[in-house]
Design a protein around this motif. Sequence first.
Motif, mmCIF file in Angstrom:
data_model
loop_
_atom_site.group_PDB
_atom_site.id
_atom_site.type_symbol
_atom_site.label_atom_id
_atom_site.label_comp_id
_atom_site.label_asym_id
_atom_site.label_seq_id
_atom_site.Cartn_x
_atom_site.Cartn_y
_atom_site.Cartn_z
ATOM 1 N N VAL A 277 0.837 -1.141 0.082
ATOM 2 C CA VAL A 277 0.027 -0.134 0.001
ATOM 3 C C VAL A 277 0.815 1.156 0.034
ATOM 4 C CG1 VAL A 277 -1.660 1.250 1.222
ATOM 5 C CG2 VAL A 277 -1.849 -1.222 1.249
ATOM 6 N N ALA A 278 1.783 1.148 0.690
ATOM 7 C CA ALA A 278 2.711 2.477 0.933
ATOM 8 C C ALA A 278 3.460 2.636 -0.464
ATOM 9 C CB ALA A 278 3.798 1.937 1.982
ATOM 10 N N ALA A 279 3.999 1.591 -1.141
ATOM 11 C CA ALA A 279 4.503 1.668 -2.627
ATOM 12 C C ALA A 279 3.601 2.293 -3.432
ATOM 13 C CB ALA A 279 5.298 0.364 -2.853
ATOM 14 N N HIS A 280 2.323 1.803 -3.528
ATOM 15 C CA HIS A 280 1.283 2.102 -4.615
ATOM 16 C C HIS A 280 0.893 3.386 -4.344
ATOM 17 C CE1 HIS A 280 -1.916 1.713 -6.959
ATOM 18 N NE2 HIS A 280 -2.827 2.309 -5.881
ATOM 19 N N LEU A 281 0.880 4.059 -2.908
ATOM 20 C CA LEU A 281 0.604 5.473 -2.604
ATOM 21 C C LEU A 281 1.574 6.507 -2.763
ATOM 22 C CD1 LEU A 281 -2.128 4.616 0.021
ATOM 23 C CD2 LEU A 281 -2.500 5.111 -2.510
ATOM 24 N N GLY A 282 2.919 5.825 -2.480
ATOM 25 C CA GLY A 282 3.864 6.630 -2.453
ATOM 26 C C GLY A 282 3.912 7.526 -0.920
ATOM 27 N N MET A 283 3.459 6.699 -0.214
ATOM 28 C CA MET A 283 3.478 7.249 1.363
ATOM 29 C C MET A 283 4.498 6.441 2.310
ATOM 30 S SD MET A 283 -0.730 7.555 1.490
ATOM 31 C CE MET A 283 -0.651 8.104 3.250
ATOM 32 N N PRO A 284 4.868 7.120 3.240
ATOM 33 C CA PRO A 284 5.706 6.368 4.190
ATOM 34 C C PRO A 284 4.959 5.066 4.889
ATOM 35 C CG PRO A 284 5.888 8.683 4.493
ATOM 36 C CD PRO A 284 4.811 8.628 3.679
ATOM 37 N N ALA A 285 5.892 4.036 5.083
ATOM 38 C CA ALA A 285 5.069 2.760 5.507
ATOM 39 C C ALA A 285 4.665 3.243 6.774
ATOM 40 C CB ALA A 285 6.143 1.768 5.700
ATOM 41 N N SER A 286 5.304 4.079 7.790
ATOM 42 C CA SER A 286 4.848 4.198 9.121
ATOM 43 C C SER A 286 3.676 4.810 9.151
ATOM 44 C CB SER A 286 5.970 4.860 9.788
ATOM 45 O OG SER A 286 6.122 6.162 9.245
ATOM 46 N N THR A 287 3.382 6.087 8.116
ATOM 47 C CA THR A 287 2.144 6.781 8.114
ATOM 48 C C THR A 287 0.894 5.582 7.668
ATOM 49 O OG1 THR A 287 3.219 8.600 7.355
ATOM 50 C CG2 THR A 287 1.246 8.558 6.744
ATOM 51 N N VAL A 288 1.234 4.972 6.719
ATOM 52 C CA VAL A 288 0.133 4.034 6.056
ATOM 53 C C VAL A 288 -0.036 3.100 7.454
ATOM 54 C CG1 VAL A 288 -0.211 1.944 4.671
ATOM 55 C CG2 VAL A 288 0.908 3.938 3.708
ATOM 56 N N SER A 289 0.837 2.515 8.140
ATOM 57 C CA SER A 289 0.505 1.790 9.357
ATOM 58 C C SER A 289 -0.230 2.376 10.246
ATOM 59 C CB SER A 289 1.839 1.311 9.852
ATOM 60 O OG SER A 289 1.477 0.404 11.149
ATOM 61 N N GLY A 290 -0.198 3.608 10.570
ATOM 62 C CA GLY A 290 -1.170 4.520 11.500
ATOM 63 C C GLY A 290 -2.700 4.652 10.840
ATOM 64 N N HIS A 291 -2.628 4.771 9.517
ATOM 65 C CA HIS A 291 -3.927 4.970 9.090
ATOM 66 C C HIS A 291 -4.537 3.710 9.139
ATOM 67 C CE1 HIS A 291 -3.426 9.162 7.840
ATOM 68 N NE2 HIS A 291 -2.773 8.941 6.952
ATOM 69 N N LEU A 292 -3.924 2.498 8.768
ATOM 70 C CA LEU A 292 -4.514 1.105 8.795
ATOM 71 C C LEU A 292 -5.157 0.820 10.288
ATOM 72 C CD1 LEU A 292 -1.887 -0.912 6.756
ATOM 73 C CD2 LEU A 292 -4.286 -0.264 6.112
ATOM 74 N N LYS A 293 -4.227 1.302 11.315
ATOM 75 C CA LYS A 293 -4.782 0.839 12.588
ATOM 76 C C LYS A 293 -6.075 1.601 12.735
ATOM 77 C CE LYS A 293 -3.375 1.075 17.487
ATOM 78 N NZ LYS A 293 -5.007 1.345 17.804
ATOM 79 N N VAL A 294 -6.361 2.947 12.421
ATOM 80 C CA VAL A 294 -7.479 3.593 12.757
ATOM 81 C C VAL A 294 -8.589 2.801 12.037
ATOM 82 C CG1 VAL A 294 -8.853 5.718 12.226
ATOM 83 C CG2 VAL A 294 -6.134 5.805 13.088
ATOM 84 N N LEU A 295 -8.256 2.723 10.679
ATOM 85 C CA LEU A 295 -9.438 1.843 9.768
ATOM 86 C C LEU A 295 -9.948 0.477 10.391
ATOM 87 C CD1 LEU A 295 -7.981 3.076 6.285
ATOM 88 C CD2 LEU A 295 -10.118 3.839 7.359
ATOM 89 N N ARG A 296 -8.692 -0.202 10.879
ATOM 90 C CA ARG A 296 -9.101 -1.529 11.520
ATOM 91 C C ARG A 296 -9.980 -1.206 12.748
ATOM 92 N NH1 ARG A 296 -4.488 -3.361 11.152
ATOM 93 N NH2 ARG A 296 -3.260 -2.460 13.131
ATOM 94 N N ASP A 297 -9.678 -0.347 13.564
ATOM 95 C CA ASP A 297 -10.118 -0.095 14.871
ATOM 96 C C ASP A 297 -11.619 0.222 14.710
ATOM 97 O OD1 ASP A 297 -8.170 -0.675 16.072
ATOM 98 O OD2 ASP A 297 -7.552 1.351 16.700
ATOM 99 N N ALA A 298 -11.978 1.123 13.405
ATOM 100 C CA ALA A 298 -13.308 1.535 13.098
ATOM 101 C C ALA A 298 -14.038 0.018 12.368
ATOM 102 C CB ALA A 298 -13.251 2.378 12.030
#
Length: 324
Positions: A277-298
């Motif tokens: 996901v990080a490579a596809h979006l060009g975002m840092p993996a740590s940032t993607v990981s944080g977003h994934l946690k929020v989305l998973r918790d929701a």
Amino acid sequence: MVGVLRIHFSDRDFRYVQWARSADPMWEAFLGLHVLSTPPARLPVWLRPWRHRAVERLQDPELRAACRLLRDLAPADAAYFPDFLTPAESEDGMAAALRTLRATPGPRLARELREAARYRALPGWTRRLASGDRDLLDRVADAVLRFHAQLVAPDWSEVEATVAADRDGRLETLDGGTVAVLETLAPFVWRDPVLSAPYPVNADLYLRGRGVRLVPSFFCHTEPIAIADPNLPSVVVYPATHGPYGPAATDALAALLGTARTRVLRALTVSSTTGSVAAHLGMPASTVSGHLKVLRDAGLLHSERAGAYVVHRLTGRGRHLIGR
């Protein structure tokens, strides 16, 4: 040749129009069976992921056998399939529906299977069912339960969310009266006092003051379907409206979740790792990981370990939110 379903209303019928409050498990099971029998290219985009997952689950030989048995009774291209397969008691849940199905009287089995035989050749085993073979009827009920439990229930939250959104959207027009709501029912057309839609055969449903129960369906994606026997409660199943698509929908979702988190959510239309996901979006993996946690918790995605990696996939709620 395509026919027309015509539903004839009297003044009294408007007092007894009902909208199903939730998805109907029996109708969704049989319509899901039809989706499974349909080539992906002929399906709308929101049904293709479900069909793909269902095909993967068909490795179970007992599930494949259940599908074959149910297709014999209710194939996707049938102009008619027996009403006893979708009892009205299904509005009270699968358990109530299966109790009613197992208790179907012998004369009704014979009558409805004879009617089905008018439209297509039935396999030989259905003659035993028509003669009232209770063990065989139990096998049919067990097949419905297996299909629903293994292929429909895992995505039930998405099914329910779609049906609830359709119902709420229809009822927002109720200030204009029942006719105003009926006019929203594509592919139906209202021409007072008849509601009509394309149908496999020409059919007329006279409500005769009984009203009608309208059931939005996640898996119904072409013509509506109606209970055929005029002596049974009038039930009409129609395709539920799915979420909006395109730039306007993306903008609204971004306003709710934020642009970056929306991009992460939309990147999960196929199962992916954090790194992909990080490579596809060009975002840092740590940032993607944080977003994934929020989305998973929701409750919008599910994560599970696959060897050395953690794979993320959308839940039914997540797919519904992005209109997939």
